[in-house]
Design a protein around this motif. Structure first.
Motif, PDB file in Angstrom:
ATOM      1  N   GLU A   1      22.119 -26.354  16.263  1.00 25.60           N
ATOM      2  CA  GLU A   1      21.624 -27.439  17.107  1.00 25.60           C
ATOM      3  C   GLU A   1      22.732 -28.414  17.475  1.00 25.60           C
ATOM      4  O   GLU A   1      22.782 -28.912  18.598  1.00 25.60           O
ATOM      5  CB  GLU A   1      20.494 -28.180  16.381  1.00 25.60           C
ATOM      6  CG  GLU A   1      19.230 -27.340  16.210  1.00 25.60           C
ATOM      7  CD  GLU A   1      18.146 -28.088  15.470  1.00 25.60           C
ATOM      8  OE1 GLU A   1      18.443 -29.192  14.953  1.00 25.60           O
ATOM      9  OE2 GLU A   1      17.018 -27.590  15.396  1.00 25.60           O
ATOM     10  N   ASP A   2      23.615 -28.702  16.534  1.00 28.28           N
ATOM     11  CA  ASP A   2      24.652 -29.697  16.801  1.00 28.28           C
ATOM     12  C   ASP A   2      26.031 -29.242  16.334  1.00 28.28           C
ATOM     13  O   ASP A   2      26.902 -30.067  16.062  1.00 28.28           O
ATOM     14  CB  ASP A   2      24.294 -31.026  16.130  1.00 28.28           C
ATOM     15  CG  ASP A   2      24.060 -30.880  14.632  1.00 28.28           C
ATOM     16  OD1 ASP A   2      24.168 -29.748  14.121  1.00 28.28           O
ATOM     17  OD2 ASP A   2      23.768 -31.894  13.976  1.00 28.28           O
TER      18      ASP A   2
ATOM     19  N   SER B   1      23.467 -27.270  28.357  1.00 29.08           N
ATOM     20  CA  SER B   1      22.802 -28.566  28.410  1.00 29.08           C
ATOM     21  C   SER B   1      21.654 -28.609  27.413  1.00 29.08           C
ATOM     22  O   SER B   1      20.868 -27.669  27.311  1.00 29.08           O
ATOM     23  CB  SER B   1      22.267 -28.819  29.826  1.00 29.08           C
ATOM     24  OG  SER B   1      21.564 -30.026  29.880  1.00 29.08           O
ATOM     25  N   ARG B   2      21.588 -29.694  26.660  1.00 30.63           N
ATOM     26  CA  ARG B   2      20.528 -29.862  25.670  1.00 30.63           C
ATOM     27  C   ARG B   2      19.800 -31.167  25.970  1.00 30.63           C
ATOM     28  O   ARG B   2      20.216 -32.235  25.527  1.00 30.63           O
ATOM     29  CB  ARG B   2      21.124 -29.896  24.265  1.00 30.63           C
ATOM     30  CG  ARG B   2      21.865 -28.619  23.876  1.00 30.63           C
ATOM     31  CD  ARG B   2      22.743 -28.843  22.676  1.00 30.63           C
ATOM     32  NE  ARG B   2      23.786 -29.811  22.980  1.00 30.63           N
ATOM     33  CZ  ARG B   2      24.627 -30.297  22.071  1.00 30.63           C
ATOM     34  NH1 ARG B   2      24.530 -29.939  20.828  1.00 30.63           N
ATOM     35  NH2 ARG B   2      25.556 -31.168  22.423  1.00 30.63           N
ATOM     36  N   PRO B   3      18.756 -31.092  26.765  1.00 34.03           N
ATOM     37  CA  PRO B   3      18.096 -32.331  27.184  1.00 34.03           C
ATOM     38  C   PRO B   3      17.488 -33.091  26.018  1.00 34.03           C
ATOM     39  O   PRO B   3      16.985 -32.499  25.063  1.00 34.03           O
ATOM     40  CB  PRO B   3      17.008 -31.840  28.147  1.00 34.03           C
ATOM     41  CG  PRO B   3      16.746 -30.434  27.723  1.00 34.03           C
ATOM     42  CD  PRO B   3      18.068 -29.900  27.267  1.00 34.03           C
ATOM     43  N   GLY B   4      17.569 -34.408  26.111  1.00 31.22           N
ATOM     44  CA  GLY B   4      16.903 -35.242  25.130  1.00 31.22           C
ATOM     45  C   GLY B   4      15.421 -35.345  25.458  1.00 31.22           C
ATOM     46  O   GLY B   4      14.975 -34.995  26.555  1.00 31.22           O
ATOM     47  N   LYS B   5      14.648 -35.807  24.509  1.00 37.07           N
ATOM     48  CA  LYS B   5      13.206 -35.936  24.706  1.00 37.07           C
ATOM     49  C   LYS B   5      12.776 -37.293  24.157  1.00 37.07           C
ATOM     50  O   LYS B   5      12.591 -37.457  22.957  1.00 37.07           O
ATOM     51  CB  LYS B   5      12.468 -34.803  23.990  1.00 37.07           C
ATOM     52  CG  LYS B   5      10.961 -34.805  24.239  1.00 37.07           C
ATOM     53  CD  LYS B   5      10.301 -33.633  23.531  1.00 37.07           C
ATOM     54  CE  LYS B   5       8.797 -33.633  23.769  1.00 37.07           C
ATOM     55  NZ  LYS B   5       8.137 -32.512  23.045  1.00 37.07           N
ATOM     56  N   PRO B   6      12.636 -38.286  25.044  1.00 37.46           N
ATOM     57  CA  PRO B   6      12.334 -39.637  24.568  1.00 37.46           C
ATOM     58  C   PRO B   6      10.875 -39.809  24.158  1.00 37.46           C
ATOM     59  O   PRO B   6       9.965 -39.212  24.736  1.00 37.46           O
ATOM     60  CB  PRO B   6      12.656 -40.506  25.788  1.00 37.46           C
ATOM     61  CG  PRO B   6      12.394 -39.613  26.955  1.00 37.46           C
ATOM     62  CD  PRO B   6      12.801 -38.235  26.506  1.00 37.46           C
TER      63      PRO B   6
ATOM     64  N   LEU C   1      17.175 -32.331  21.385  1.00 42.09           N
ATOM     65  CA  LEU C   1      18.483 -31.993  20.833  1.00 42.09           C
ATOM     66  C   LEU C   1      19.617 -32.714  21.551  1.00 42.09           C
ATOM     67  O   LEU C   1      20.640 -33.025  20.954  1.00 42.09           O
ATOM     68  CB  LEU C   1      18.703 -30.477  20.909  1.00 42.09           C
ATOM     69  CG  LEU C   1      17.714 -29.624  20.124  1.00 42.09           C
ATOM     70  CD1 LEU C   1      18.046 -28.149  20.298  1.00 42.09           C
ATOM     71  CD2 LEU C   1      17.732 -29.995  18.650  1.00 42.09           C
ATOM     72  N   GLY C   2      19.455 -32.955  22.849  1.00 45.85           N
ATOM     73  CA  GLY C   2      20.517 -33.597  23.612  1.00 45.85           C
ATOM     74  C   GLY C   2      20.547 -35.096  23.383  1.00 45.85           C
ATOM     75  O   GLY C   2      19.547 -35.723  23.026  1.00 45.85           O
ATOM     76  N   THR C   3      21.719 -35.676  23.596  1.00 44.98           N
ATOM     77  CA  THR C   3      21.876 -37.119  23.436  1.00 44.98           C
ATOM     78  C   THR C   3      21.225 -37.866  24.592  1.00 44.98           C
ATOM     79  O   THR C   3      21.352 -37.479  25.746  1.00 44.98           O
ATOM     80  CB  THR C   3      23.363 -37.490  23.357  1.00 44.98           C
ATOM     81  OG1 THR C   3      23.942 -36.846  22.222  1.00 44.98           O
ATOM     82  CG2 THR C   3      23.552 -38.996  23.220  1.00 44.98           C
TER      83      THR C   3
ATOM     84  N   GLY D   1      21.270 -39.917  19.323  1.00 48.91           N
ATOM     85  CA  GLY D   1      21.245 -38.497  19.000  1.00 48.91           C
ATOM     86  C   GLY D   1      19.878 -38.022  18.549  1.00 48.91           C
ATOM     87  O   GLY D   1      18.892 -38.768  18.538  1.00 48.91           O
ATOM     88  N   PHE D   2      19.830 -36.761  18.150  1.00 45.62           N
ATOM     89  CA  PHE D   2      18.585 -36.115  17.733  1.00 45.62           C
ATOM     90  C   PHE D   2      17.936 -36.868  16.570  1.00 45.62           C
ATOM     91  O   PHE D   2      18.564 -37.126  15.546  1.00 45.62           O
ATOM     92  CB  PHE D   2      18.894 -34.671  17.331  1.00 45.62           C
ATOM     93  CG  PHE D   2      17.711 -33.890  16.830  1.00 45.62           C
ATOM     94  CD1 PHE D   2      16.545 -33.802  17.566  1.00 45.62           C
ATOM     95  CD2 PHE D   2      17.777 -33.232  15.615  1.00 45.62           C
ATOM     96  CE1 PHE D   2      15.460 -33.077  17.114  1.00 45.62           C
ATOM     97  CE2 PHE D   2      16.705 -32.493  15.147  1.00 45.62           C
ATOM     98  CZ  PHE D   2      15.541 -32.418  15.899  1.00 45.62           C
TER      99      PHE D   2
END
Length: 256
Positions: A37-38, A126-131, A155-157, A199-200
């Motif tokens: 993941e990171d 690309s690892r999209p974030g999920k707010p 996973l993305g910042t 971050g995650f």
């Protein structure tokens, strides 16, 4: 006598083969990459029949050939002896790395004095974030603190604006106050935007005291909080709002 001559030839060939075998058999190194993941793990394994040598340093280059990471300085690294069947793992932390093509460089060889580079190409996608933006509950007593949390579930910042979280009255459709981390919870407006990386599973938490921008207790009713964020450090600014929460009237004004 002829038979003895043939036997001696066979013995001689066998003897020479045994003498030359160590020189013929060479070390064989295999490199496998495993994307987490990171992070990216580089596992180098000796699949040959004799010991091999590996330089204890991993170097990462971007698609332009620029060095973006080194596990340690070459002057402080050492040459490791890797026996047959043994593997050694290098790990590159990619938590703050943007997507793109990269090349990992490891050095190995049959002899510690003649190491050669082994390039391994990798792609960071690309690892999209999920707010996730929420209050700690739905109903509040009059004057009770309201905790508001912005959390990254992807996973993305995510780059979240830690200033100017707008608190809106849904009854009047007016912004009654803002929350800002960089310049305190002071009343009024004027704090500059400040987008900070998240971050995650990291989060930012702020507290509202139910006061408006003038320092007065707000009226009972329905409210929500809105914040801004980006999935990259530069790009489009998105907004996200909490679900509606309710501030109840003071107990003396409530009907039993």
């Amino acid at each position: 006598m002829k038979m003895n001559s043939k036997i001696w030839k066979i013995v001689a060939v066998a003897f020479l083969t045994m003498m030359l075998l160590p020189a013929i058999v060479s070390a064989k190194m295999d490199v496998q990459t495993y994307q987490q993941e990171d992070s990216v793990k580089f596992v180098i394994k000796n699949t040959g029949e004799k010991p091999a040598y590996v330089f204890n340093a991993l170097k990462i280059l971007d698609d332009k050939g620029n060095e973006v990471y080194a596990s340690q300085e070459p002057s402080s690294a050492e040459v490791l002896k890797i026996n047959p069947g043994v593997s050694y793992t290098f790990e590159w932390n990619t938590d703050d790395v943007s997507e793109g093509r990269f090349r990992g460089i490891l050095y190995e060889g049959d002899d510690k004095r003649t190491l050669k580079a082994i390039p391994t190409d990798i792609v960071i996608r690309s690892r999209p974030g999920k707010p996730k933006f929420y209050t700690d509950k739905m109903f509040y007593k009059n004057g009770e603190s309201v905790d508001v949390t912005f959390r990254n579930m992807g996973l993305g910042t995510i780059y979240v604006n830690v200033n100017n979280w707008k608190i809106t009255s849904l009854d009047t459709e007016r912004v009654v106050d803002t929350l800002s981390e960089d310049c305190g919870f002071g009343y009024g407006y004027g704090c500059a935007d400040s987008f900070e990386p998240l971050g995650f599973l990291k989060q930012v938490k702020q507290t509202w005291d139910q006061k408006d921008s003038s320092g007065d207790q707000v009226s009972p009713g329905n409210y929500m909080v809105t914040a801004e964020y980006e999935n990259k450090q530069s790009g489009n600014v998105n907004t996200i709002s909490t679900k509606k929460f309710i501030i109840r009237p003071p107990r003396k004004d409530r009907q039993e």
